[in-house]
Motif scaffolding. Structure first.
Motif, PDB file in Angstrom:
ATOM      1  N   THR A 160       9.382   7.683 -10.777  1.00  0.00           N
ATOM      2  CA  THR A 160      10.063   6.563 -10.656  1.00  0.00           C
ATOM      3  C   THR A 160      10.626   6.223 -12.207  1.00  0.00           C
ATOM      4  O   THR A 160      11.743   5.589 -12.126  1.00  0.00           O
ATOM      5  N   GLU A 161       9.925   6.460 -13.114  1.00  0.00           N
ATOM      6  CA  GLU A 161      10.557   6.187 -14.564  1.00  0.00           C
ATOM      7  C   GLU A 161      11.743   6.933 -14.824  1.00  0.00           C
ATOM      8  O   GLU A 161      12.688   6.700 -15.509  1.00  0.00           O
ATOM      9  N   ASP A 162      11.936   8.062 -13.993  1.00  0.00           N
ATOM     10  CA  ASP A 162      13.130   9.035 -13.992  1.00  0.00           C
ATOM     11  C   ASP A 162      14.366   8.704 -13.259  1.00  0.00           C
ATOM     12  O   ASP A 162      15.223   9.198 -13.206  1.00  0.00           O
ATOM     13  N   ALA A 163      13.939   7.609 -12.272  1.00  0.00           N
ATOM     14  CA  ALA A 163      14.885   7.316 -11.404  1.00  0.00           C
ATOM     15  C   ALA A 163      15.871   6.088 -11.658  1.00  0.00           C
ATOM     16  O   ALA A 163      16.771   5.584 -11.007  1.00  0.00           O
ATOM     17  N   VAL A 164      15.346   5.291 -12.568  1.00  0.00           N
ATOM     18  CA  VAL A 164      16.043   4.069 -12.867  1.00  0.00           C
ATOM     19  C   VAL A 164      17.340   4.149 -13.395  1.00  0.00           C
ATOM     20  O   VAL A 164      17.686   5.279 -14.142  1.00  0.00           O
ATOM     21  N   SER A 165      18.330   3.216 -13.504  1.00  0.00           N
ATOM     22  CA  SER A 165      19.470   3.164 -13.893  1.00  0.00           C
ATOM     23  C   SER A 165      19.606   3.176 -15.503  1.00  0.00           C
ATOM     24  O   SER A 165      18.781   2.569 -16.029  1.00  0.00           O
ATOM     25  N   PRO A 166      20.626   3.756 -16.223  1.00  0.00           N
ATOM     26  CA  PRO A 166      20.516   3.225 -17.682  1.00  0.00           C
ATOM     27  C   PRO A 166      21.186   2.258 -17.837  1.00  0.00           C
ATOM     28  O   PRO A 166      22.322   2.027 -18.648  1.00  0.00           O
ATOM     29  N   VAL A 167      20.441   0.817 -17.679  1.00  0.00           N
ATOM     30  CA  VAL A 167      20.918  -0.321 -17.783  1.00  0.00           C
ATOM     31  C   VAL A 167      20.059  -0.999 -18.959  1.00  0.00           C
ATOM     32  O   VAL A 167      18.701  -0.458 -18.649  1.00  0.00           O
ATOM     33  N   GLY A 168      20.475  -2.041 -19.458  1.00  0.00           N
ATOM     34  CA  GLY A 168      19.349  -2.696 -20.368  1.00  0.00           C
ATOM     35  C   GLY A 168      18.508  -3.884 -19.689  1.00  0.00           C
ATOM     36  O   GLY A 168      18.752  -4.085 -18.683  1.00  0.00           O
ATOM     37  N   ALA A 169      17.231  -4.106 -20.323  1.00  0.00           N
ATOM     38  CA  ALA A 169      16.635  -5.062 -19.709  1.00  0.00           C
ATOM     39  C   ALA A 169      17.021  -6.555 -19.533  1.00  0.00           C
ATOM     40  O   ALA A 169      16.881  -7.120 -18.560  1.00  0.00           O
ATOM     41  N   GLY A 170      18.055  -6.816 -20.504  1.00  0.00           N
ATOM     42  CA  GLY A 170      18.783  -8.089 -20.347  1.00  0.00           C
ATOM     43  C   GLY A 170      19.528  -8.349 -19.071  1.00  0.00           C
ATOM     44  O   GLY A 170      19.635  -9.183 -18.328  1.00  0.00           O
ATOM     45  N   SER A 171      20.236  -7.056 -18.728  1.00  0.00           N
ATOM     46  CA  SER A 171      21.180  -7.004 -17.234  1.00  0.00           C
ATOM     47  C   SER A 171      20.255  -7.347 -16.370  1.00  0.00           C
ATOM     48  O   SER A 171      20.435  -8.160 -15.214  1.00  0.00           O
ATOM     49  N   VAL A 172      19.332  -6.504 -16.124  1.00  0.00           N
ATOM     50  CA  VAL A 172      18.280  -6.608 -15.065  1.00  0.00           C
ATOM     51  C   VAL A 172      17.539  -8.030 -14.775  1.00  0.00           C
ATOM     52  O   VAL A 172      17.288  -8.568 -13.624  1.00  0.00           O
ATOM     53  N   SER A 173      17.023  -8.634 -16.003  1.00  0.00           N
ATOM     54  CA  SER A 173      16.408  -9.614 -16.166  1.00  0.00           C
ATOM     55  C   SER A 173      17.308 -10.906 -15.700  1.00  0.00           C
ATOM     56  O   SER A 173      16.946 -11.831 -14.947  1.00  0.00           O
ATOM     57  N   ALA A 174      18.793 -10.796 -15.843  1.00  0.00           N
ATOM     58  CA  ALA A 174      19.607 -11.721 -15.506  1.00  0.00           C
ATOM     59  C   ALA A 174      19.731 -11.752 -14.063  1.00  0.00           C
ATOM     60  O   ALA A 174      19.771 -12.760 -13.269  1.00  0.00           O
ATOM     61  N   SER A 175      19.933 -10.436 -13.698  1.00  0.00           N
ATOM     62  CA  SER A 175      20.133 -10.561 -12.041  1.00  0.00           C
ATOM     63  C   SER A 175      18.618 -10.959 -11.309  1.00  0.00           C
ATOM     64  O   SER A 175      18.950 -11.605 -10.125  1.00  0.00           O
ATOM     65  N   VAL A 206       0.607  -1.276  -0.180  1.00  0.00           N
ATOM     66  CA  VAL A 206       0.132   0.121  -0.127  1.00  0.00           C
ATOM     67  C   VAL A 206       0.867   1.202   0.071  1.00  0.00           C
ATOM     68  O   VAL A 206       0.722   2.258  -0.707  1.00  0.00           O
ATOM     69  N   ALA A 207       1.875   1.189   0.712  1.00  0.00           N
ATOM     70  CA  ALA A 207       2.680   2.448   0.915  1.00  0.00           C
ATOM     71  C   ALA A 207       3.476   2.631  -0.413  1.00  0.00           C
ATOM     72  O   ALA A 207       3.749   3.981  -0.866  1.00  0.00           O
ATOM     73  N   GLU A 208       4.083   1.667  -0.982  1.00  0.00           N
ATOM     74  CA  GLU A 208       4.968   1.802  -2.195  1.00  0.00           C
ATOM     75  C   GLU A 208       4.676   2.006  -3.300  1.00  0.00           C
ATOM     76  O   GLU A 208       4.719   2.625  -4.329  1.00  0.00           O
ATOM     77  N   VAL A 209       3.378   1.044  -3.539  1.00  0.00           N
ATOM     78  CA  VAL A 209       2.667   1.171  -4.826  1.00  0.00           C
ATOM     79  C   VAL A 209       1.664   2.258  -4.901  1.00  0.00           C
ATOM     80  O   VAL A 209       1.628   2.957  -5.844  1.00  0.00           O
ATOM     81  N   GLY A 210       1.140   2.790  -3.590  1.00  0.00           N
ATOM     82  CA  GLY A 210       0.378   3.799  -3.694  1.00  0.00           C
ATOM     83  C   GLY A 210       1.062   5.343  -3.775  1.00  0.00           C
ATOM     84  O   GLY A 210       0.369   6.145  -4.261  1.00  0.00           O
ATOM     85  N   ARG A 211       2.177   5.208  -3.732  1.00  0.00           N
ATOM     86  CA  ARG A 211       3.244   6.308  -4.119  1.00  0.00           C
ATOM     87  C   ARG A 211       3.389   6.600  -5.395  1.00  0.00           C
ATOM     88  O   ARG A 211       3.777   7.497  -5.697  1.00  0.00           O
ATOM     89  N   GLN A 212       3.151   5.559  -6.160  1.00  0.00           N
ATOM     90  CA  GLN A 212       3.626   5.649  -7.522  1.00  0.00           C
ATOM     91  C   GLN A 212       2.578   6.768  -8.108  1.00  0.00           C
ATOM     92  O   GLN A 212       1.288   6.822  -7.800  1.00  0.00           O
ATOM     93  N   PRO A 213       3.019   7.485  -9.253  1.00  0.00           N
ATOM     94  CA  PRO A 213       4.182   7.311  -9.979  1.00  0.00           C
ATOM     95  C   PRO A 213       5.756   7.972  -9.749  1.00  0.00           C
ATOM     96  O   PRO A 213       6.356   8.041 -10.639  1.00  0.00           O
ATOM     97  N   TYR A 214       5.646   8.218  -8.281  1.00  0.00           N
ATOM     98  CA  TYR A 214       6.712   8.797  -7.890  1.00  0.00           C
ATOM     99  C   TYR A 214       7.567   7.839  -7.028  1.00  0.00           C
ATOM    100  O   TYR A 214       7.051   7.047  -6.125  1.00  0.00           O
ATOM    101  N   VAL A 215       8.977   8.280  -7.007  1.00  0.00           N
ATOM    102  CA  VAL A 215       9.838   7.477  -5.978  1.00  0.00           C
ATOM    103  C   VAL A 215      10.027   8.468  -4.897  1.00  0.00           C
ATOM    104  O   VAL A 215      10.158   8.096  -3.696  1.00  0.00           O
ATOM    105  N   ILE A 216      10.149   9.585  -5.136  1.00  0.00           N
ATOM    106  CA  ILE A 216      10.206  10.965  -4.017  1.00  0.00           C
ATOM    107  C   ILE A 216       8.740  11.674  -4.294  1.00  0.00           C
ATOM    108  O   ILE A 216       8.792  12.086  -5.603  1.00  0.00           O
ATOM    109  N   TYR A 217       7.875  11.392  -3.581  1.00  0.00           N
ATOM    110  CA  TYR A 217       6.365  11.788  -3.825  1.00  0.00           C
ATOM    111  C   TYR A 217       6.496  13.260  -4.175  1.00  0.00           C
ATOM    112  O   TYR A 217       6.844  14.269  -3.452  1.00  0.00           O
ATOM    113  N   GLY A 218       6.082  13.628  -5.443  1.00  0.00           N
ATOM    114  CA  GLY A 218       5.691  14.988  -6.073  1.00  0.00           C
ATOM    115  C   GLY A 218       7.139  15.569  -6.490  1.00  0.00           C
ATOM    116  O   GLY A 218       7.007  16.585  -7.009  1.00  0.00           O
TER     117      GLY A 218
END
Length: 476
Positions: A393-408, A377-389
């Motif tokens: 969240t889409e602007d906070a992610v690392s510039p990495v590829g989907a393949g690297s994240v899926s492997a980890s 509730v707390a984390e999903v309800g905060r979306q679409p922000y990682v720091i509210y307002g």
């Protein structure tokens, strides 16, 4: 659905934090329970408390270790998967994480060794102090982690922009952000409830096998006493936390209650089927006016609906709505179980009611499920922000590829599935064996000379007849 790096990173963080929160939510309460048990043993010299301590301290040690491992892995993701967030918010929340390590984890780690291995090496006073300090360390750790998360929920005391980076200008406002006090109390009480339910379930399981086991009977009464007091208190604290959500995160509140239209006399939806596509609910089971009364304190109060916010600023309604109801439903079940147990204890039948004991066993995992639901509730309800307002969240992610994240993510799934499954099964096996499995372990020395409490050794520790040495006794 596009499984890009953003979605995969969110899934990975959700997976690892869901695993991690299981252990702190248990060890925070268990550390305090151990301090109470040892204090009661030192005060009363009742061997039942000592036996319970020796048993639950083993469970604590394993759970604490698993919590540390899962926490370290989770923290690395802030650099690997969320580097933009770390760069933007690091000057503000970085010190809070550092304080957690210095003030809490070092405190726990320093005295954990004395707590686990110091029975024969230090006096009972020093050993009890170590147990208390470990319990204090777990609470201090919760303080700093909730402080950092609460700042992300309701940021204050900072200056700067996302482009230039954020910096703290008032540390008191950063640490004690507007939603922090209620959220800290809510989390600590949740940890105490989680521990009480596990202790009650393990004790009830043993009593179903042997109704005359005094250690399990004592542990069950203590757990039910905690449940009967804390569960209703948690309901009140949760209501205060909900009022904070209304003031600081109105979109989250609208998602929690599946309110779409802004209106007075909002109905409370006991159950509904929210749908973002139609901007409404397919069906509702509601109580008129109760929604405004619960959320705003007045049946005639106006409460904002999701349509008051742009579609891209609305949290995922379905997940938040049902996670909240799962949490609240389990909370009400805890209150009912606590009152039922208190009534049976008053009648002197708490250990002789098979139905109640089975209910305690069934409710054993309820605390963990409620905690995870609350964090959803707390984390999903905060979306679409990682720091509210402030930072999306889409602007906070690392510039990495989907393949690297899926492997980890795949590696985490495999390793966690093996390691933590083995650990959980081992803990369950210990719980099934019961407190008498540790009854033959050496207790901290009893009836020592006055200097022993300060760490002084007896004059002749090898002589069983030396002054201050307990007389030998048969094992149970």
């Amino acid at each position: 659905m596009d499984f890009d790096a953003l979605l995969l990173s969110r899934i990975q963080f959700a997976f690892t934090i869901a695993f991690h929160i299981i252990f702190p939510s248990f060890t925070i309460g268990l550390a305090s329970y151990l301090a109470v048990l040892e204090g009661l043993w030192l005060t009363t010299r009742n061997e039942t408390f000592k036996t319970l301590y020796l048993f639950w301290v083993k469970v604590f040690a394993i759970s604490f270790g698993m919590g540390v491992v899962s926490g370290v892995v989770m923290s690395y993701q802030l650099g690997t998967n969320w580097s933009v967030f770390s760069a933007v918010a690091g000057p503000v929340i970085g010190p809070l994480f550092a304080f957690e390590v210095l003030a809490a984890f070092f405190l726990e780690a320093s005295f954990l060794g004395v707590m686990l291995f110091g029975w024969k090496k230090v006096g009972p006073g020093l050993h009890f102090a170590s147990t208390v300090l470990v319990a204090l360390g777990t609470l201090t750790s919760a303080f700093w982690i909730i402080s950092a998360n609460s700042w992300m929920q309701s940021p204050s005391g900072f200056a700067g922009t996302v482009e230039e980076g954020l910096r703290a200008v008032n540390w008191l406002q950063v640490i004690f952000s507007p939603t922090f006090p209620e959220r800290l109390a809510h989390m600590v009480l949740a940890a105490y409830l989680t521990t009480a339910l596990v202790v009650a379930a393990a004790s009830a399981f043993r009593l179903l096998r042997d109704a005359t086991e005094p250690e399990s009977a004592m542990a069950l009464k203590m757990a039910i006493g905690m449940l009967a007091i804390v569960a209703p208190l948690q309901l009140l604290v949760g209501d205060l936390s909900g009022k904070d959500v209304m003031r600081h995160q109105p979109a989250k509140l609208a998602a929690i209650e599946a309110f779409w239209e802004t209106r007075t006399e909002q109905a409370f939806h006991i159950a509904a089927w929210p749908d973002r596509e139609i901007e409404g609910n397919h069906w509702e089971l509601s109580v008129p006016k109760l929604g405004s009364l619960i959320t705003a304190g007045s049946a005639g109060a106006e409460v904002q609906g999701l349509k008051a916010f742009a579609p891209e600023d609305r949290p995922p309604v379905f997940i938040v709505f049902w996670a909240f109801r799962l949490m609240v439903g389990l909370g009400l079940a805890m209150i009912a179980l606590g009152f039922w147990g208190a009534w049976l204890a008053w009648r002197g039948r708490i250990t002789r009611s098979p139905a109640f004991l089975r209910a305690c066993v069934a409710m054993g995992p309820a605390g963990f499920i409620a905690v995870i639901s609350g964090w959803i509730v707390a984390e999903v309800g905060r979306q679409p922000y990682v720091i509210y307002g402030i930072l999306r969240t889409e602007d906070a992610v690392s510039p990495v590829g989907a393949g690297s994240v899926s492997a980890s993510l795949l590696a985490f799934l495999i390793v966690y599935g093996i390691v933590f499954s083995v650990g959980a099964l081992y803990i369950l096996r210990m719980l099934a064996e019961g407190p008498l499995a540790g009854a033959h372990e050496a207790p901290p020395t009893q009836h020592r000379p006055p200097g022993w409490a300060l760490g002084a050794a007896p004059e002749n520790p090898g002589d069983p007849e030396a002054p201050g040495q307990p007389a030998p006794r048969e094992d149970r």
